[in-house]
Motif scaffolding. Structure first.
Motif, mmCIF file in Angstrom:
data_model
loop_
_atom_site.group_PDB
_atom_site.id
_atom_site.type_symbol
_atom_site.label_atom_id
_atom_site.label_comp_id
_atom_site.label_asym_id
_atom_site.label_seq_id
_atom_site.Cartn_x
_atom_site.Cartn_y
_atom_site.Cartn_z
ATOM 1 N N ILE A 179 -34.972 -59.378 62.323
ATOM 2 C CA ILE A 179 -34.177 -58.200 61.960
ATOM 3 C C ILE A 179 -33.864 -58.203 60.474
ATOM 4 N N VAL A 180 -33.388 -59.341 59.937
ATOM 5 C CA VAL A 180 -32.990 -59.363 58.532
ATOM 6 C C VAL A 180 -34.178 -59.132 57.613
ATOM 7 N N TYR A 181 -35.326 -59.656 57.979
ATOM 8 C CA TYR A 181 -36.521 -59.524 57.145
ATOM 9 C C TYR A 181 -37.027 -58.086 57.136
ATOM 10 N N VAL A 182 -37.079 -57.467 58.317
ATOM 11 C CA VAL A 182 -37.598 -56.099 58.398
ATOM 12 C C VAL A 182 -36.622 -55.110 57.767
ATOM 13 N N VAL A 183 -35.342 -55.281 58.021
ATOM 14 C CA VAL A 183 -34.361 -54.364 57.434
ATOM 15 C C VAL A 183 -34.400 -54.452 55.911
ATOM 16 N N GLU A 184 -34.551 -55.658 55.368
ATOM 17 C CA GLU A 184 -34.662 -55.777 53.918
ATOM 18 C C GLU A 184 -35.922 -55.085 53.408
ATOM 19 N N ALA A 185 -37.041 -55.294 54.106
ATOM 20 C CA ALA A 185 -38.294 -54.667 53.675
ATOM 21 C C ALA A 185 -38.172 -53.146 53.681
ATOM 22 N N LEU A 186 -37.606 -52.600 54.744
ATOM 23 C CA LEU A 186 -37.449 -51.147 54.820
ATOM 24 C C LEU A 186 -36.518 -50.653 53.717
ATOM 25 N N GLY A 187 -35.479 -51.422 53.414
ATOM 26 C CA GLY A 187 -34.558 -51.020 52.370
ATOM 27 C C GLY A 187 -35.215 -50.942 51.000
ATOM 28 N N ARG A 188 -36.240 -51.747 50.775
ATOM 29 C CA ARG A 188 -36.932 -51.740 49.491
ATOM 30 C C ARG A 188 -37.899 -50.566 49.345
ATOM 31 N N THR A 189 -38.074 -49.810 50.406
ATOM 32 C CA THR A 189 -39.048 -48.714 50.354
ATOM 33 C C THR A 189 -38.405 -47.339 50.251
ATOM 34 N N THR A 190 -37.105 -47.241 50.441
ATOM 35 C CA THR A 190 -36.482 -45.923 50.610
ATOM 36 C C THR A 190 -36.610 -45.036 49.377
ATOM 37 N N ALA A 191 -36.709 -45.628 48.191
ATOM 38 C CA ALA A 191 -36.826 -44.818 46.978
ATOM 39 C C ALA A 191 -38.215 -44.218 46.821
ATOM 40 N N SER A 193 -28.907 -68.769 62.991
ATOM 41 C CA SER A 193 -28.964 -67.396 63.515
ATOM 42 C C SER A 193 -27.871 -66.539 62.888
ATOM 43 N N THR A 194 -26.698 -67.121 62.681
ATOM 44 C CA THR A 194 -25.594 -66.392 62.053
ATOM 45 C C THR A 194 -25.925 -66.059 60.603
ATOM 46 N N ALA A 195 -26.432 -67.043 59.874
ATOM 47 C CA ALA A 195 -26.773 -66.816 58.462
ATOM 48 C C ALA A 195 -27.794 -65.693 58.317
ATOM 49 N N GLN A 196 -28.725 -65.597 59.243
ATOM 50 C CA GLN A 196 -29.760 -64.568 59.146
ATOM 51 C C GLN A 196 -29.233 -63.194 59.541
ATOM 52 N N ALA A 197 -28.160 -63.151 60.310
ATOM 53 C CA ALA A 197 -27.547 -61.863 60.655
ATOM 54 C C ALA A 197 -26.639 -61.348 59.549
ATOM 55 N N VAL A 198 -26.037 -62.265 58.796
ATOM 56 C CA VAL A 198 -25.008 -61.882 57.823
ATOM 57 C C VAL A 198 -25.487 -60.850 56.796
ATOM 58 N N PRO A 199 -26.657 -61.004 56.152
ATOM 59 C CA PRO A 199 -27.030 -60.005 55.141
ATOM 60 C C PRO A 199 -27.092 -58.580 55.681
ATOM 61 N N VAL A 200 -27.560 -58.411 56.910
ATOM 62 C CA VAL A 200 -27.638 -57.067 57.498
ATOM 63 C C VAL A 200 -26.235 -56.528 57.754
ATOM 64 N N ILE A 201 -25.391 -57.369 58.311
ATOM 65 C CA ILE A 201 -24.036 -56.934 58.637
ATOM 66 C C ILE A 201 -23.230 -56.655 57.372
#
Length: 518
Positions: A383-395, A438-446
């Motif tokens: 989740i954290v990896y894909v959400v970050e990737a998608l966030g880098r494309t929005t512009a 697992s918590t550390a990987q959820a934190v950036p999204v949250i």
């Protein structure tokens, strides 16, 4: 959305500084972090079985037997392997039922491998159900190719027959082992090396190639006397750690050394592998290494980044997405996310394949907000990896795609909010006990997209897990071969630092309410 945060800034900064120092102490003079892969039952059982067959290494046999008696099985297959090789009863019907329930896009090949290994150890009979002919002969990663040849050799030996391609399999497997650096675990992969040596024993027992391989594998025994899955993962770990240390400000100036180390390990095809010895490149390591070089010096590493970009372009699937090792294999969400992050800074050049990749990531999201867990166990890791990737494309993407990205992100956030445990953390899957990784990987999204309450509880839980020397400990998250977990303990701290970096960036006290992803 940007979260209005309320967690104590000074506490986060202090925790980040301690963790930064903890990780920097692991960086060696040449810039690498060389963590040890934890011992596993499967490889330890395979080495013990082979030493018995070869009537070799009595002291090592005793040490391995002791390890297997002490080790706690990570799952059903571990328990079966340990029981079989130490002479305890094995419920073969239960083992078979467990394997029959395995579901993955590599399922047929992986079932064949695991069934064969358990048969070699005596936990299952060799029978007609385990048929190497049911796996298509196609281009594979180098260790998969050698492993499949070894499996065919082992089955032919059990049937005591000369199958049509047996000589070819024997010659090519032995040639592959012989061509690798003497004194090294083959391709850094102890499991593949062990499987090949078991096959070699069926037609060249006591031979030089087999004896040399046993000596090499004995030398990688860990302090607990068990055998790891792989001999090292220093390229992957160094690239990932260098990226998060750069995000923490790198006040000790270690990142340039780490980047130089990684740059020197680029392979001839422009990609990278996971350790210093392997000749097999892959999309995951290439994406991670390119990301570090771009952070550390886009001008310094312009040529290497260009070669990495070309590698990733060649590996892209025609319909969108990236596989791990071989173009034409099924694309995977985590591989695709990594490639998007690596290529997005040069969007104009790569717009065609990146637009397709965005569509792929959006199309394969599950209804519950997750993406397929491929090389990891934790839902949050993908989740954290894909959400970050998608966030880098929005512009760069179309308004329609931006709307879809916002919806996909919201769905992923809802999944994390719904699966957060009462203690504020996350386990690998819904209902599992919370763990620091697992918590550390959820934190950036949250932190970037969730509510302040959810983020505050998550950070409080993560900070409570920090150890006195600054590090973090958690169960293993990586798997290989899928679905078997393996552990490089330093990675928990690496992901925790990424989480703390995000918390610092997003905090109003930092003066940057809109976080900038590293």
């Amino acid at each position: 959305m940007t979260t209005t945060v309320s967690w104590p800034y000074a506490h986060i900064l202090s925790a980040r500084e301690r963790l930064y120092d903890h990780l920097v102490r692991r960086v060696e003079a040449d810039g690498a972090i060389r963590d040890r892969c934890a011992s596993r039952i499967l490889e330890s059982a395979l080495l013990l079985s082979l030493l018995r067959k070869e009537r070799a290494g009595p002291d090592t046999q005793e040490a391995l037997t002791g390890f297997l008696g002490r080790a706690r099985p990570a799952g059903f297959l571990d328990a079966a392997a340990a029981a079989a090789v130490t002479g305890r009863p094995v419920a073969s019907a239960e083992v078979r039922a467990h394997l029959d329930g395995f579901r993955h896009f590599t399922g047929a090949r992986k079932q064949l491998l695991l069934e064969t290994l358990l048969a070699v150890l005596g936990a299952l009979p060799f029978d007609g159900r385990t048929d190497p002919g049911r796996v298509p002969d196609e281009e594979q990663a180098v260790w998969t190719d050698v492993t499949l040849r070894a499996v065919r050799i082992l089955h032919a030996a059990h049937r005591d027959e000369e199958s049509p391609g047996l000589d070819t399999d024997r010659v090519r497997m032995a040639a592959s082992l012989s061509s690798f650096d003497a004194g090294k675990v083959w391709q850094g992969n102890a499991l593949a090396h062990l499987i090949a040596l078991h096959a070699l024993h069926t037609y060249q027992p006591g031979g030089a190639l087999l004896r040399d391989g046993l000596c090499v594998l004995i030398r990688v025994q860990n302090a607990d006397r068990g055998i790891p899955f792989i001999a090292g993962q220093e390229v992957f770990v160094t690239a990932l750690a260098g990226t998060v240390l750069a995000g923490a400000g790198d006040r000790r100036d270690v990142v340039p050394r780490m980047a130089a180390y990684v740059a020197d390990r680029q392979l001839a095809d422009g990609g990278w592998g996971y350790d210093e010895t392997t000749t097999q490149s892959d999309v995951d390591d290439t994406s991670r290494c390119a990301r570090l070089l771009r952070l550390a010096g886009p001008n310094t590493y312009e040529h290497r980044l260009g070669r990495a970009d070309n590698y990733l372009r060649r590996m892209a699937d025609a319909a969108g997405g990236w596989p791990t090792y071989v173009r034409g294999h099924a694309p995977e969400p985590d591989m695709t996310a990594g490639a998007v992050i690596a290529l997005a800074p040069d969007w104009r050049r790569h717009s065609g394949i990146l637009d397709q990749a965005v569509d792929f990531l959006l199309d394969v999201q599950g209804g519950d907000g997750t993406w397929q867990r491929s090389w990891t166990l934790s839902e949050s890791s993908v989740i954290v990896y894909v959400v970050e990737a998608l966030g880098r494309t929005t512009a760069h993407v179309s308004p329609t795609a931006r709307t879809r990205i916002a919806a996909a992100t919201a769905k992923a956030v809802r999944r994390l909010e719904q699966t957060q445990n009462p203690d504020g953390g996350w386990g690998q899957r819904n209902g599992d006990t919370s763990d620091a990784l697992s918590t550390a990987q959820a934190v950036p999204v949250i932190v970037r997209h969730g509510t302040a309450t959810t983020a505050g509880r998550a950070l409080a839980h993560l900070l409570d897990q920090q150890e006195p020397e600054g590090g973090f400990t958690a169960p293993p998250d990586q798997v290989g071969p899928r679905p078997l977990p393996f552990d490089f303990p330093v990675l928990t701290g690496v992901h925790a630092l990424a989480a703390l970096n995000t918390a610092v960036e997003a905090h109003p006290a930092n003066g940057r309410p809109q976080s900038a992803a590293v």
